[in-house]
Design an enzyme around this catalytic site. Structure first.
Site, PDB file in Angstrom:
ATOM      1  N   LYS A 119       0.829  -1.217   0.000  1.00  0.00           N
ATOM      2  CA  LYS A 119       0.000   0.000   0.000  1.00  0.00           C
ATOM      3  C   LYS A 119       0.854   1.254   0.000  1.00  0.00           C
ATOM      4  CE  LYS A 119      -4.475  -1.680   1.092  1.00  0.00           C
ATOM      5  NZ  LYS A 119      -5.731  -1.623   1.809  1.00  0.00           N
ATOM      6  N   LYS A 201      -4.432  -9.891  -6.582  1.00  0.00           N
ATOM      7  CA  LYS A 201      -5.760 -10.237  -6.063  1.00  0.00           C
ATOM      8  C   LYS A 201      -6.817  -9.218  -6.506  1.00  0.00           C
ATOM      9  CE  LYS A 201      -6.367  -8.029  -1.633  1.00  0.00           C
ATOM     10  NZ  LYS A 201      -7.113  -8.032  -0.431  1.00  0.00           N
ATOM     11  N   LYS A 204     -11.101  -4.158  -4.168  1.00  0.00           N
ATOM     12  CA  LYS A 204     -12.121  -3.133  -4.399  1.00  0.00           C
ATOM     13  C   LYS A 204     -11.514  -1.762  -4.628  1.00  0.00           C
ATOM     14  CE  LYS A 204     -13.635  -3.698   0.267  1.00  0.00           C
ATOM     15  NZ  LYS A 204     -12.483  -3.487   1.127  1.00  0.00           N
TER      16      LYS A 204
HETATM   17  P1  ATP Z   1      -8.749  -2.964  -0.339  1.00  0.00           P
HETATM   18  O1  ATP Z   1      -8.736  -3.002  -1.825  1.00  0.00           O
HETATM   19  O2  ATP Z   1      -9.339  -1.717   0.227  1.00  0.00           O
HETATM   20  O3  ATP Z   1      -7.439  -3.355   0.270  1.00  0.00           O
HETATM   21  P2  ATP Z   1      -9.926  -5.548  -0.315  1.00  0.00           P
HETATM   22  O4  ATP Z   1     -10.911  -5.673  -1.407  1.00  0.00           O
HETATM   23  O5  ATP Z   1      -8.600  -6.155  -0.501  1.00  0.00           O
HETATM   24  O6  ATP Z   1      -9.766  -4.040   0.099  1.00  0.00           O
HETATM   25  P3  ATP Z   1     -10.418  -6.037   2.488  1.00  0.00           P
HETATM   26  O7  ATP Z   1     -11.386  -5.132   3.112  1.00  0.00           O
HETATM   27  O8  ATP Z   1      -8.980  -5.793   2.740  1.00  0.00           O
HETATM   28  O9  ATP Z   1     -10.667  -6.124   0.923  1.00  0.00           O
HETATM   29  O10 ATP Z   1     -10.748  -7.529   2.849  1.00  0.00           O
HETATM   30  C1  ATP Z   1     -11.961  -8.004   3.373  1.00  0.00           C
HETATM   31  C2  ATP Z   1     -11.938  -9.504   3.426  1.00  0.00           C
HETATM   32  O11 ATP Z   1     -12.069 -10.024   2.109  1.00  0.00           O
HETATM   33  C3  ATP Z   1     -10.652 -10.112   3.991  1.00  0.00           C
HETATM   34  O12 ATP Z   1     -10.958 -11.243   4.759  1.00  0.00           O
HETATM   35  C4  ATP Z   1      -9.881 -10.469   2.778  1.00  0.00           C
HETATM   36  O13 ATP Z   1      -8.964 -11.492   3.017  1.00  0.00           O
HETATM   37  C5  ATP Z   1     -11.001 -10.885   1.827  1.00  0.00           C
HETATM   38  N1  ATP Z   1     -10.609 -10.665   0.467  1.00  0.00           N
HETATM   39  C6  ATP Z   1     -10.312  -9.475  -0.098  1.00  0.00           C
HETATM   40  N2  ATP Z   1     -10.011  -9.625  -1.391  1.00  0.00           N
HETATM   41  C7  ATP Z   1     -10.106 -10.948  -1.641  1.00  0.00           C
HETATM   42  C8  ATP Z   1      -9.897 -11.755  -2.796  1.00  0.00           C
HETATM   43  N3  ATP Z   1      -9.539 -11.207  -3.928  1.00  0.00           N
HETATM   44  N4  ATP Z   1     -10.090 -13.075  -2.718  1.00  0.00           N
HETATM   45  C9  ATP Z   1     -10.471 -13.614  -1.566  1.00  0.00           C
HETATM   46  N5  ATP Z   1     -10.676 -12.934  -0.437  1.00  0.00           N
HETATM   47  C10 ATP Z   1     -10.499 -11.620  -0.462  1.00  0.00           C
END
Ligand code: ATP
Ligand code: LTN
Length: 337
Positions: A119, A201, A204
Site C-alpha cells: 500500500k 488479487k 475493491k
Molecule cells: P482494499 O482493496 O481496500 O485493500 P480488499 O478488497 O482487498 O480491500 P479487504 O477489506 O482488505 O478487501 O478484505 C476483506 C476480506 O475479504 C478479507 O478477509 C480479505 O482477506 C477478503 N478478500 C479481499 N479480497 C479478496 C480476494 N480477492 N479473494 C479472496 N478474499 C479476499
C-alpha cells in the site's frame, strides 16, 4: 442430579473495510463463509471503517460505502439476531486498545508486513502512520472479544500472526489476558484474482473497474467483465500452471457452483473460452440475483439499518469494555474510579 454446563460456543471475529464497493472476492473469500458460520459459532463481525481511512476517503462517498456495505451484508445473510454486526468507529474501545497495543508492537514487526509495503508503494504520497500501525488496530479488534477463530482471506494471514504474537507477548508480560486466536482460511475462494491481471488479487480499490466484479454490478456488467477477462492463447479449459487467468475463472466458477476442477474441465471439454466465460458470468449473476433483490429492500429502509447498527454498537461496547478494563488495570493506569 448431574447438571451439565452447555458447551461454550467458540467466538468468531472478522471485519471488512468499507473502502469501496464490496467485490466478488470479498464475498467468496470472506462474506459467504461468515454467513455459513453463524449457527455453529458466536459470530462477531464489523465494518472496519477506522482501518479504511489509512487510505484517503472522500467523506460523502465513504459514508455511502459504509451504509451500502451494512445493507449488503444483511442481504448476504448476516443475521443480526444470531450475530453481532457493528461499525468499528462506533465502538471507542477499538481505538483505545489499539493505542495500548501499539506500545507492545515493534517497529521491525510492522515493517515486515507485506500489505504495508504494497500500500505504501501504491500511495507514495500518503504513507501515513495509520497505514503502518494498521495491524495493531486489527489485533485490537480481534483481541477485545476474546476471539477463538478469525476467518480471513489468505492475504490477512500475516496480520493475524502478528495479532497472535502481540497477544502472547502481553499475556507473558502480565498474566493471561487475551485468548490467542487461530486463523480460519477457506479452501476455495481464498484468493480470487483480478480479471485484468490474474497475478494480483481482486481488490475493491483497484482503479480499473474491469478488474473486479462488484456485488451490486448489473448482470450486463458482469457478463462484459467476464468476457474481457484476461486468459491465454491455449483455448483449453484446464487448471494448470501458467494459466493464471483460466485458473482464476475456474476458481470463481467452482466457488459459486460447488463443482470441482475435474468436473469443470469435463463440462468444457472441446469448448472455447467464450462459452466458458459466459457460463462463469451466468453462474455469478444467478448467485448475486437474490442478494441484490434483498439489498434493494434493506437500503431503502435507513431507519432499520440504523436501529441494527446502533444496537450492535452498544452490545459490542459492553463486551469489549470487559477486556479493555482488564488491560488498563494490568498496565497500571489509575482507572476512572
Ligand atoms: P482494499 O482493496 O481496500 O485493500 P480488499 O478488497 O482487498 O480491500 P479487504 O477489506 O482488505 O478487501 O478484505 C476483506 C476480506 O475479504 C478479507 O478477509 C480479505 O482477506 C477478503 N478478500 C479481499 N479480497 C479478496 C480476494 N480477492 N479473494 C479472496 N478474499 C479476499
Ligand atoms: N485488515 C482486514 C480487515 C480487518 C479485519 C479485522 C479482519 C480489520 N480488522 C479483524 C479480521 C479481523 C482486511 O483488510 N481484510
Amino acid at each position: 442430579m448431574e447438571t451439565q454446563t452447555p458447551e461454550r460456543k467458540k467466538i468468531i471475529f472478522s471485519a471488512i473495510q468499507p473502502s469501496g464497493s464490496i467485490t466478488l472476492g470479498n464475498y467468496l473469500g470472506a462474506l459467504k463463509n461468515w454467513v455459513a458460520l453463524q449457527d455453529e459459532y458466536q459470530c462477531i463481525y464489523a465494518l472496519a471503517d477506522l482501518h479504511a481511512i489509512t487510505v484517503r476517503q472522500d467523506p460523502a462517498q465513504f459514508r455511502r460505502h459504509a451504509l451500502e456495505a451494512y445493507a449488503l451484508f444483511l442481504a448476504c445473510g448476516i443475521d443480526v439476531e444470531k450475530s453481532l454486526f457493528f461499525i468499528q468507529s462506533q465502538v471507542h474501545t477499538h481505538a483505545e486498545l489499539a493505542w495500548v497495543l501499539n506500545c507492545y508492537t515493534q517497529f521491525g514487526e510492522l515493517s515486515r508486513m507485506t500489505q504495508f509495503k504494497d500500500k505504501s508503494a501504491k500511495h507514495p504520497e500518503n504513507v501515513n502512520a495509520g497505514l503502518f500501525t494498521y495491524p495493531s488496530l486489527m489485533a485490537a479488534d480481534i483481541l477485545l472479544y476474546q476471539s477463538d477463530l478469525v476467518p480471513v482471506g489468505a492475504d490477512q494471514k500475516q496480520h493475524l500472526e502478528l495479532a497472535r504474537n502481540i497477544a502472547e507477548r502481553f499475556n507473558g508480560l502480565y498474566s493471561p489476558t487475551f485468548r490467542v486466536p487461530e486463523g480460519y482460511i477457506p479452501k476455495v475462494g481464498a484468493r480470487i484474482m483480478s480479471l485484468q491481471d490474474p497475478t494480483r488479487k481482486m481488490s475493491k480499490s483497484d482503479e480499473n473497474a474491469n478488474a473486479w466484479i462488484a456485488m451490486l454490478d448489473k448482470p450486463d456488467d458482469i457478463v462484459r467483465k467476464c468476457k474481457r477477462a484476461v486468459t491465454d492463447s491455449e483455448a483449453c479449459v484446464r487448471y494448470a500452471e501458467g494459466k493464471a487467468g483460466v485458473n482464476n475463472l475456474m476458481g470463481i466458477y467452482s466457488a459459486v457452483t460447488g463443482k470441482d476442477y475435474e468436473e469443470i474441465e469435463r463440462e468444457f471439454e472441446g469448448k472455447g473460452y467464450g462459452e466458458f466465460k459466459l457460463a462463469v458470468a451466468e453462474a455469478v449473476v444467478e448467485e448475486l440475483r437474490p442478494i441484490q433483490e434483498r439489498y434493494a429492500k434493506y437500503i431503502a429502509d435507513k431507519a432499520y439499518l440504523e436501529e441494527c447498527y446502533s444496537a450492535a454498537a452498544q452490545k459490542a461496547l459492553a463486551l469489549s469494555s470487559r477486556t479493555l478494563n482488564k488491560v488498563m488495570k494490568k498496565v497500571g493506569f489509575l482507572g476512572r474510579g
